[in-house]
Design an enzyme around this catalytic site. Structure first.
Site, PDB file in Angstrom:
ATOM      1  N   HIS A  18       0.847  -1.210   0.000  1.00 36.34           N
ATOM      2  CA  HIS A  18       0.000   0.000   0.000  1.00 36.34           C
ATOM      3  C   HIS A  18       0.876   1.251   0.000  1.00 36.34           C
ATOM      4  CE1 HIS A  18      -3.101  -2.639   2.273  1.00 36.34           C
ATOM      5  NE2 HIS A  18      -3.586  -2.442   1.061  1.00 36.34           N
ATOM      6  N   LYS A  42     -18.202  -5.768   8.303  1.00 35.62           N
ATOM      7  CA  LYS A  42     -16.974  -6.561   8.450  1.00 35.62           C
ATOM      8  C   LYS A  42     -16.490  -6.536   9.899  1.00 35.62           C
ATOM      9  CE  LYS A  42     -14.564  -6.440   4.011  1.00 35.62           C
ATOM     10  NZ  LYS A  42     -13.346  -5.901   3.366  1.00 35.62           N
ATOM     11  N   ARG A  91      -2.337  -6.169  -8.371  1.00 35.59           N
ATOM     12  CA  ARG A  91      -1.120  -6.953  -8.188  1.00 35.59           C
ATOM     13  C   ARG A  91      -0.988  -7.995  -9.296  1.00 35.59           C
ATOM     14  NH1 ARG A  91      -3.101  -8.119  -2.242  1.00 35.59           N
ATOM     15  NH2 ARG A  91      -4.924  -8.196  -3.592  1.00 35.59           N
ATOM     16  N   SER A 129      -2.986  -7.710   3.048  1.00 35.12           N
ATOM     17  CA  SER A 129      -3.257  -7.546   4.482  1.00 35.12           C
ATOM     18  C   SER A 129      -3.715  -8.869   5.073  1.00 35.12           C
ATOM     19  CB  SER A 129      -4.344  -6.501   4.712  1.00 35.12           C
ATOM     20  OG  SER A 129      -3.957  -5.268   4.185  1.00 35.12           O
TER      21      SER A 129
END
Ligand code: PNS
Length: 161
Positions: A18, A42, A91, A129
């Protein structure tokens, strides 16, 4: 006219991938606002406040970057803060489908905000993460994957859990 970009995400926690993307965005746009989603559904590992603090520490040397949190639609938030660009990192090909869907939906919701995809340094192309949390929880080393302060906070949280 100055171009302001918003870099949204969960950042639970911020990784070096990040940060790499934030640095690249800061070199490209006049202002970058890193925006953490406040999502009641979440169950995050770190609170939004903790995530803001860790990001703030990580970006303190970049004078055109700020950190905040948001709720509701991303395009509404972008318009609120005068951002005309949404930055998202890709990515691998596997990220593309989800990102494409989100970018096209956001375009449908607002034609005043453009999504820009950026690539992190290839050294971070396997980093997430989720994996960082999993490795830390299972006792593996996350050194080099996250800033030192995030590493410290992760270990601390795991010890007190
Ligand atoms: O890092 P993440 O968890 O992949 O980030 C996802 C995020 C925060 C960019 C996305 O969930 C989002 O924008 N949420 C805000 C609500 C919204 O605008 N939803 C419609 C997206 S098309």
């Amino acid at each position: 006219m100055e171009t302001r970009a918003v870099y949204p995400g969960s950042f639970d926690p911020v990784t070096n991938g990040h940060i790499d993307l934030i640095q690249r965005s800061a070199a490209l746009f006049d202002k970058v606002v890193v925006a953490i989603l406040r999502n009641a559904e979440k169950t995050p590992f770190f609170t939004v406040e903790e995530r803001v603090e860790m990001l703030q520490e990580a970006i303190q040397d970049l004078n055109n970057v700020s950190v905040t949190s948001f709720a509701g639609l991303l395009v509404d938030f972008a318009e609120q803060i005068g951002a005309s660009v949404i930055v998202r990192g890709i990515r691998a090909v596997s990220d593309y489908e989800y990102e494409l869907q989100m970018a096209l939906m956001n375009r449908r919701l607002s034609n005043r905000v453009e999504t820009v995809f950026m690539l992190p340094a290839e050294a971070y192309s396997f980093l997430s993460s989720k994996l960082v949390k999993e490795i830390a929880q299972l006792g593996g080393s996350i050194h080099g994957f996250v800033p030192a302060e995030v590493e410290r906070r992760l270990q601390l949280k795991l010890q007190t859990k």
